[in-house]
Scaffold this active site. Structure first.
Site, short mmCIF file in Angstrom:
data_model
loop_
_atom_site.label_atom_id
_atom_site.label_comp_id
_atom_site.label_asym_id
_atom_site.label_seq_id
_atom_site.Cartn_x
_atom_site.Cartn_y
_atom_site.Cartn_z
N ARG A 23 0.80 -1.22 0.00
CA ARG A 23 0.00 0.00 0.00
C ARG A 23 0.83 1.27 0.00
O ARG A 23 0.41 2.29 0.55
CB ARG A 23 -0.94 0.05 1.22
CG ARG A 23 -2.03 -0.98 1.21
CD ARG A 23 -3.20 -0.47 0.40
NE ARG A 23 -4.27 -1.45 0.38
CZ ARG A 23 -5.37 -1.36 1.12
NH1 ARG A 23 -5.54 -0.35 1.92
NH2 ARG A 23 -6.28 -2.29 1.02
N ARG A 27 -3.00 6.80 0.51
CA ARG A 27 -3.43 8.02 1.17
C ARG A 27 -2.42 8.68 2.10
O ARG A 27 -2.62 9.80 2.53
CB ARG A 27 -4.73 7.77 1.92
CG ARG A 27 -5.92 7.73 0.98
CD ARG A 27 -7.17 7.29 1.68
NE ARG A 27 -7.05 5.89 2.09
CZ ARG A 27 -8.04 5.18 2.61
NH1 ARG A 27 -9.21 5.74 2.83
NH2 ARG A 27 -7.86 3.91 2.93
N ARG A 36 -6.98 12.36 -5.67
CA ARG A 36 -8.27 11.73 -5.35
C ARG A 36 -9.40 12.74 -5.17
O ARG A 36 -10.56 12.37 -5.25
CB ARG A 36 -8.12 10.82 -4.12
CG ARG A 36 -7.51 9.47 -4.44
CD ARG A 36 -8.52 8.52 -5.09
NE ARG A 36 -9.43 8.00 -4.09
CZ ARG A 36 -10.68 8.40 -3.94
NH1 ARG A 36 -11.19 9.32 -4.72
NH2 ARG A 36 -11.43 7.87 -3.02
O1 CP3 Z 1 0.12 -1.60 -2.40
C1 CP3 Z 1 -0.20 -0.67 -3.15
O2 CP3 Z 1 0.15 0.52 -2.97
C2 CP3 Z 1 -0.95 -1.00 -4.43
C3 CP3 Z 1 -2.31 -0.83 -4.44
C4 CP3 Z 1 -3.29 -1.65 -3.58
C5 CP3 Z 1 -4.50 -1.09 -3.17
N1 CP3 Z 1 -5.23 -2.06 -2.59
C6 CP3 Z 1 -4.85 0.33 -3.39
C7 CP3 Z 1 -6.02 0.88 -2.72
C8 CP3 Z 1 -3.28 -2.99 -3.17
C9 CP3 Z 1 -2.19 -4.00 -3.29
C10 CP3 Z 1 -4.53 -3.23 -2.56
C11 CP3 Z 1 -4.91 -4.55 -2.03
C12 CP3 Z 1 -6.21 -4.73 -1.39
N2 CP3 Z 1 -7.37 -4.07 -1.64
C13 CP3 Z 1 -6.49 -5.75 -0.44
C14 CP3 Z 1 -5.56 -6.81 0.03
C15 CP3 Z 1 -4.44 -6.42 0.85
C16 CP3 Z 1 -4.72 -5.69 2.11
O3 CP3 Z 1 -4.12 -4.61 2.26
O4 CP3 Z 1 -5.43 -6.20 2.95
C17 CP3 Z 1 -7.83 -5.62 -0.09
C18 CP3 Z 1 -8.58 -6.47 0.92
C19 CP3 Z 1 -8.38 -4.57 -0.87
C20 CP3 Z 1 -9.79 -4.12 -0.91
C21 CP3 Z 1 -9.81 -2.67 -0.64
N3 CP3 Z 1 -9.73 -1.70 -1.61
C22 CP3 Z 1 -9.82 -2.04 0.63
C23 CP3 Z 1 -9.88 -2.73 1.95
C24 CP3 Z 1 -9.74 -0.65 0.38
C25 CP3 Z 1 -9.61 0.44 1.39
C26 CP3 Z 1 -10.93 1.00 1.79
C27 CP3 Z 1 -10.72 2.16 2.75
O5 CP3 Z 1 -11.49 3.11 2.62
O6 CP3 Z 1 -9.81 2.10 3.57
C28 CP3 Z 1 -9.69 -0.46 -1.01
C29 CP3 Z 1 -9.51 0.82 -1.70
C30 CP3 Z 1 -8.09 1.14 -1.97
N4 CP3 Z 1 -7.25 0.28 -2.60
C31 CP3 Z 1 -7.41 2.34 -1.67
C32 CP3 Z 1 -6.11 2.19 -2.16
C33 CP3 Z 1 -5.02 3.22 -2.15
C34 CP3 Z 1 -8.01 3.58 -0.99
C35 CP3 Z 1 -8.82 4.33 -1.98
C36 CP3 Z 1 -9.08 5.74 -1.56
O7 CP3 Z 1 -9.95 5.94 -0.71
O8 CP3 Z 1 -8.39 6.62 -2.10
#
Ligand code: CP3
Length: 335
Positions: A23, A27, A36
């Protein structure tokens, strides 16, 4: 010569540990938050130009040894016929979740068409980063993806999916298999478009009993990860005491969350490459504390087959100076 990160993933001894953060493109970086404000999350990941810009933000700040493509694990829901969006304060929401056993038989559309924007992003990243930096692709694992598809959104206990396993085991199996099929295709597609390393995030699969994990999930991890054309990393949380299940996954590298002792992991896994595992909350300490704790991870892991990372994703409020201290500690390690 192969990148440092690829060499460590193959188990080689490296002059210092390669480093990146799960990640890292998100953010905690001010420019990400600005971008964003202008685009929704899905607009950003589906536009290769914007996604490239976001992917490169952490590289511009820290020069980690790998850039992880800016995308999400949920992208593969679309070729399987689901649609979803991200709701602020909630997280991902699936618009048409699985409601019962009648709903699990899924064939997937061609990922190279449905997810062409990911291929284009990887091609761009390869042109953009120098030869020394690895481009990291990834996909969600079957359990974690199915958890979203069944619960319709985040579920702390994954109870909706675990209920399906108990009440309708055949449907549970069918759904996990559908995800495994699409994920295997998707990782091959990423490698074909230039991913140097890929990580499988089956983050929530530690919620399964050992027996269910062995029966339902392990064969699918093996199907996904065995004989890929690039080194692979497997990451599942809450696997302390069950590292053998990750060792058997077919991945080259075993990802460790922060609750697993690095010494314990090395004892159990021998010289199997590992990734991890600083507690992400440690990045809220003073830089000197971050350096000290990071050095301890590096020393415990030893000089061969270690990719330095956190034990899970970087928290959105993490100070930039802490990430700097973390990356710099890896880069200044002398062996
Ligand atoms: O690692 C990286 O920087 C690459 C991008 C990445 C994201 N999500 C970007 C993202 C990766 C590898 C993920 C994986 C992911 N996404 C997982 C598995 C790994 C983990 O960390 O548990 C899971 C379960 C997801 C599903 C998901 N998508 C979640 C839980 C969220 C966050 C929701 C929140 O509001 O906290 C997302 C959205 C997301 N994916 C964001 C990012 C940067 C946030 C989007 C935003 O609000 O700008």
């Amino acid at each position: 010569m192969d990148q440092l990160l690829v060499r460590a993933a193959r188990g080689e001894r490296t002059e210092r540990p390669p480093v990146w953060l799960m990640r890292q493109a998100g953010r905690h970086i001010p420019e990400y938050r600005e971008l964003r404000d202008e685009h929704t999350f899905l607009e950003a990941i589906k536009n290769p130009e914007i996604a490239q810009e976001i992917t490169m933000l952490p590289w511009e700040y820290y020069e980690p040894d790998g850039v992880v493509m800016f995308s999400d694990i949920l992208t593969v829901l679309e070729p399987l016929g689901f649609s979803y969006h991200i709701e602020s304060g909630v997280g991902p929401v699936i618009d048409d979740p699985v409601t019962g056993p009648a709903d699990v038989d899924r064939t997937h559309d061609d990922v190279s068409q449905k997810l062409d924007y990911v291929g284009e992003l990887l091609v761009r990243l390869n042109q953009r980063v120098g030869e020394e930096t690895a481009v990291i692709g990834f996909a969600g694992g079957p359990f974690t993806l199915a958890s979203y598809a069944v619960a319709g959104g985040p579920s702390r206990t994954n109870m909706p999916l675990r209920r399906l396993r108990a009440a309708h085991p055949d449907a549970f199996r069918t759904l996990l298999e559908a995800f495994a099929d699409v994920v295997r295709d998707y990782l091959e597609f990423q490698i074909g478009n230039g991913a140097d390393v890929v990580q499988l995030f089956d983050t929530y699969a530690g919620a399964l009993t050992r027996e269910d994990y062995e029966e339902f999930l392990l064969p699918l991890h093996q199907e996904i990860l065995t004989d890929l054309n690039a080194p692979s990393i497997v990451f599942v949380r809450r696997m302390g005491g069950r590292l053998d299940l990750l060792e058997a996954s077919g991945a080259d590298v075993v990802g460790l969350d922060w609750t697993v002792g690095m010494g314990e992991a090395r004892d159990q896994l021998g010289n199997r490459p590992v990734q991890g595992n600083l507690d992400p909350s440690y990045l809220f300490g003073e830089p000197e504390f971050v350096r000290k704790k990071t050095r301890a991870v590096i020393e415990k892991a030893g000089p061969s087959g270690h990719i330095l990372n956190l034990g899970h994703g970087v928290n959105k409020d993490t100070p930039v100076e802490s990430v700097e201290a973390f990356v710099e500690t890896a880069k200044t390690t002398e062996r």
